[in-house]
Motif scaffolding. Structure first.
Motif, mmCIF file in Angstrom:
data_model
loop_
_atom_site.group_PDB
_atom_site.id
_atom_site.type_symbol
_atom_site.label_atom_id
_atom_site.label_comp_id
_atom_site.label_asym_id
_atom_site.label_seq_id
_atom_site.Cartn_x
_atom_site.Cartn_y
_atom_site.Cartn_z
ATOM 1 N N PHE A 60 0.828 -1.212 0.000
ATOM 2 C CA PHE A 60 0.000 0.000 0.000
ATOM 3 C C PHE A 60 0.865 1.267 0.000
ATOM 4 N N LYS A 61 1.858 1.275 0.862
ATOM 5 C CA LYS A 61 2.750 2.426 0.944
ATOM 6 C C LYS A 61 3.598 2.535 -0.313
ATOM 7 N N GLU A 62 4.130 1.404 -0.773
ATOM 8 C CA GLU A 62 4.995 1.399 -1.943
ATOM 9 C C GLU A 62 4.266 1.869 -3.198
ATOM 10 N N ALA A 63 2.968 1.599 -3.271
ATOM 11 C CA ALA A 63 2.166 2.011 -4.425
ATOM 12 C C ALA A 63 1.697 3.462 -4.325
ATOM 13 N N GLY A 64 2.054 4.133 -3.229
ATOM 14 C CA GLY A 64 1.687 5.533 -3.064
ATOM 15 C C GLY A 64 0.270 5.765 -2.602
ATOM 16 N N LEU A 65 -0.402 4.701 -2.136
ATOM 17 C CA LEU A 65 -1.811 4.841 -1.766
ATOM 18 C C LEU A 65 -2.000 5.616 -0.467
ATOM 19 N N TYR A 66 -1.091 5.450 0.493
ATOM 20 C CA TYR A 66 -1.201 6.236 1.721
ATOM 21 C C TYR A 66 -1.064 7.726 1.413
ATOM 22 N N ALA A 67 -0.060 8.046 0.616
ATOM 23 C CA ALA A 67 0.173 9.453 0.277
ATOM 24 C C ALA A 67 -1.017 10.033 -0.474
ATOM 25 N N GLU A 68 -1.613 9.223 -1.355
ATOM 26 C CA GLU A 68 -2.775 9.700 -2.109
ATOM 27 C C GLU A 68 -3.966 9.966 -1.187
ATOM 28 N N TYR A 69 -4.182 9.058 -0.245
ATOM 29 C CA TYR A 69 -5.320 9.237 0.675
ATOM 30 C C TYR A 69 -5.094 10.449 1.582
ATOM 31 N N GLU A 70 -3.872 10.631 2.039
ATOM 32 C CA GLU A 70 -3.561 11.790 2.889
ATOM 33 C C GLU A 70 -3.732 13.096 2.122
ATOM 34 N N LYS A 71 -3.451 13.080 0.838
ATOM 35 C CA LYS A 71 -3.645 14.280 0.024
ATOM 36 C C LYS A 71 -5.126 14.584 -0.152
ATOM 37 N N LEU A 72 -5.917 13.504 -0.323
ATOM 38 C CA LEU A 72 -7.366 13.668 -0.455
ATOM 39 C C LEU A 72 -8.018 14.052 0.870
ATOM 40 N N ASN A 73 -7.356 13.665 1.967
ATOM 41 C CA ASN A 73 -7.892 13.922 3.309
ATOM 42 C C ASN A 73 -6.793 14.555 4.168
ATOM 43 N N PRO A 74 -6.593 15.863 4.047
ATOM 44 C CA PRO A 74 -5.480 16.540 4.735
ATOM 45 C C PRO A 74 -5.484 16.399 6.250
ATOM 46 N N ASN A 75 -6.624 16.026 6.828
ATOM 47 C CA ASN A 75 -6.702 15.872 8.284
ATOM 48 C C ASN A 75 -6.303 14.472 8.753
ATOM 49 N N ILE A 76 -5.889 13.614 7.794
ATOM 50 C CA ILE A 76 -5.576 12.208 8.111
ATOM 51 C C ILE A 76 -4.094 11.924 7.911
ATOM 52 N N LYS A 77 -3.537 11.147 8.842
ATOM 53 C CA LYS A 77 -2.177 10.628 8.711
ATOM 54 C C LYS A 77 -2.245 9.110 8.859
ATOM 55 N N ILE A 78 -1.599 8.382 7.941
ATOM 56 C CA ILE A 78 -1.590 6.922 7.989
ATOM 57 C C ILE A 78 -0.263 6.448 8.563
ATOM 58 N N GLU A 79 -0.339 5.588 9.552
ATOM 59 C CA GLU A 79 0.865 5.056 10.189
ATOM 60 C C GLU A 79 0.768 3.542 10.226
ATOM 61 N N GLN A 80 1.689 2.858 9.544
ATOM 62 C CA GLN A 80 1.600 1.401 9.501
ATOM 63 C C GLN A 80 2.624 0.741 10.419
ATOM 64 N N ASN A 81 2.207 -0.378 10.985
ATOM 65 C CA ASN A 81 3.052 -1.200 11.842
ATOM 66 C C ASN A 81 3.180 -2.548 11.157
ATOM 67 N N VAL A 82 4.389 -2.904 10.719
ATOM 68 C CA VAL A 82 4.583 -4.108 9.918
ATOM 69 C C VAL A 82 5.367 -5.161 10.690
ATOM 70 N N VAL A 83 4.819 -6.368 10.770
ATOM 71 C CA VAL A 83 5.533 -7.527 11.297
ATOM 72 C C VAL A 83 5.980 -8.332 10.088
ATOM 73 N N GLU A 84 7.231 -8.763 10.101
ATOM 74 C CA GLU A 84 7.815 -9.356 8.898
ATOM 75 C C GLU A 84 7.061 -10.587 8.412
ATOM 76 N N ARG A 85 6.691 -11.476 9.308
ATOM 77 C CA ARG A 85 6.049 -12.720 8.889
ATOM 78 C C ARG A 85 4.717 -12.929 9.597
ATOM 79 N N ASN A 86 3.768 -13.466 8.844
ATOM 80 C CA ASN A 86 2.444 -13.715 9.395
ATOM 81 C C ASN A 86 2.491 -14.721 10.539
ATOM 82 N N GLU A 87 3.450 -15.638 10.501
ATOM 83 C CA GLU A 87 3.535 -16.632 11.563
ATOM 84 C C GLU A 87 3.850 -15.980 12.911
ATOM 85 N N ASN A 88 4.394 -14.763 12.866
ATOM 86 C CA ASN A 88 4.610 -13.993 14.090
ATOM 87 C C ASN A 88 3.481 -12.985 14.315
#
Length: 441
Positions: A60-88
């Motif tokens: 999502f971030k790599e495709a620029g979708l967070y940045a696009e949504y934040e531009k469309l919604n200036p009052n919003i900030k997207i913050e992602q928390n990534v765990v490397e593997r689903n098994e964890n």
């Protein structure tokens, strides 16, 4: 799915952990590292921060979708928390859901885990079918149903799916005397996984030295079982993997391929397996779209353009992910709006173009981002239409709460043994013992 890891995801799953053996769980995305690790109501500048919990690299971030949504919604900030593997990632998520604490505003769920979450944790999650702008007809019917409870509550919106194809090295096929055109290659095994194994025997007869037909027994059995409506559970939720003839047939066919030396003695998504991609040690691989990311990530530069994509013997799916909104999140309404936008067809098409995460929205299949899609590893071949047809042909599968455990037992403690000198019966008995012990825990 996920894995939806597609190391595609490339996931997920659906698909996910890096494999079911790390196979299924790889599901839809390449593994990624931790991104931002905190979450908050706001950033101190009057903005609302939507926290997103993900596994792997979902793109999502790599495709620029967070940045696009934040531009469309200036009052919003997207913050992602990534765990490397689903098994964890998933055990922690399940614990947070069970205790209804520590949940972020948005939480991803891989397809291998969606049945368990839908059956046991639905009361902790918002019903996304009631959110403004959500229309179930925009998703593949079977994808929507996977996250829907018996009483009609839909706890997550689908992002990608993992329609199955077969990716193959055109140079190795040519050296082995096999056709290289994708349409001609697909005809070799059309309609029957056993025909794929037969092609493997033809390949072996003239194989370039030191190469195998396919990458792993786990990948082969995963592909075969991905084309079955019923695998490990029946529609009543009963475990049937030991009595389902489709499972035994898939196991025996894979063991046969292993005993004939058609598949490497490798477990997918492990370092040793990764190196076989780099060193051109196999000619074909069961290949949802996200797998192309895995291939690219582990290949040397000169491999670009030497792969092609052919239709699989039968319609199948491997991987895929859902986005859920916990009721206990700090910003539920804003999270619902964000997830609705992020999973809309337009955004799914953009994600596929950048990340090879195949859309679960059928309307995208006629969009230029899909119909004209190419990939660095497959040169100028238009790969989107092949995956689109596979997605439409995939069966509506019965997914159980412990699919991940059963599949991992069949691969890591089962068919892999057939590459090490064990008989199909010995491998099957080992798998059953492992699986049943884990199911009893």
């Amino acid at each position: 799915m996920r894995a939806r890891i597609r190391t595609a995801r490339k996931a997920m799953v659906l698909a996910a952990v890096a494999s079911l053996g790390a196979g299924l769980l790889a599901g839809c995305a390449d593994d990624g590292g931790d991104d931002n690790s905190g979450s908050s109501d706001g950033d101190g500048k009057g903005k609302t921060t939507i926290s997103v919990g993900l596994f792997g690299t979902m793109g999502f971030k790599e495709a620029g979708l967070y940045a696009e949504y934040e531009k469309l919604n200036p009052n919003i900030k997207i913050e992602q928390n990534v765990v490397e593997r689903n098994e964890n990632y998933y055990p922690a998520l399940l614990n947070h859901l069970t205790t209804n604490s520590g949940l972020l505003d948005v939480q991803a769920v891989e397809v291998a885990n969606i049945a368990e979450v839908t059956a046991t944790q639905a009361d902790k999650l918002e019903d996304m079918s009631k959110v403004s702008g959500v229309d179930k007809s925009k998703w593949l019917g079977w994808k929507w149903q996977q996250a829907t409870t018996k009483d009609g509550k839909t706890i997550g919106l689908g992002t990608d799916v993992g329609p199955m194809a077969i990716c193959y090295r055109t140079d190795l096929f040519k050296q082995a005397g096999l056709p290289t055109d994708p349409a001609e290659v697909g005809k070799l095994w059309a309609g029957d996984w056993a025909k794929l194994v037969q092609v493997g025997e033809r390949y072996k007869a003239k194989a370039p030295k030191g190469t195998f037909f396919m990458d792993s027994p786990g990948g082969l059995i995963q592909a075969i079982l991905g084309s079955e409506e019923k695998k490990f559970y029946d529609t009543s939720g009963n475990v049937i993997y030991k009595t389902n003839p489709a499972v035994k047939a898939a196991f025996d066919l894979t063991a046969q391929a292993a005993q004939k030396g058609l598949v490497q003695s490798q477990t997918q998504f492990q370092p040793a397996w990764n190196s076989t991609i780099a060193n051109n040690k196999f000619a074909a691989i069961a290949c949802p779209p996200w797998m192309l990311g895995t291939i690219k990530g582990n290949s040397k530069p000169d491999a670009a353009g030497k792969w092609a994509v052919a239709t699989a013997p039968k319609g199948a799916n491997w991987g895929g992910t859902f986005l859920t909104v916990p009721k206990s999140g700090k910003n539920v309404k804003e999270a619902q709006k964000f997830v609705t936008w992020l999973t809309a067809p337009e955004q799914q098409a953009k994600l596929f173009k950048v990340q090879a995460s195949f859309p679960s929205a059928p309307s995208t299949y006629t969009m230029p981002e899909v119909t004209g899609a190419t990939n660095e590893m497959t040169g100028d071949q238009k790969i989107g239409p092949i995956f689109a047809e596979a997605a439409k042909a995939a069966p509506v599968q019965v997914i159980g709460p412990k699919d991940q455990i059963i599949m991992q037992g069949l691969t890591d403690n089962g068919v892999i043994l057939a590459t090490k000198g064990k008989s199909a019966k010995e491998a099957w008995d080992s798998a059953i013992k492992t699986i049943d012990n884990k199911l009893d825990q």
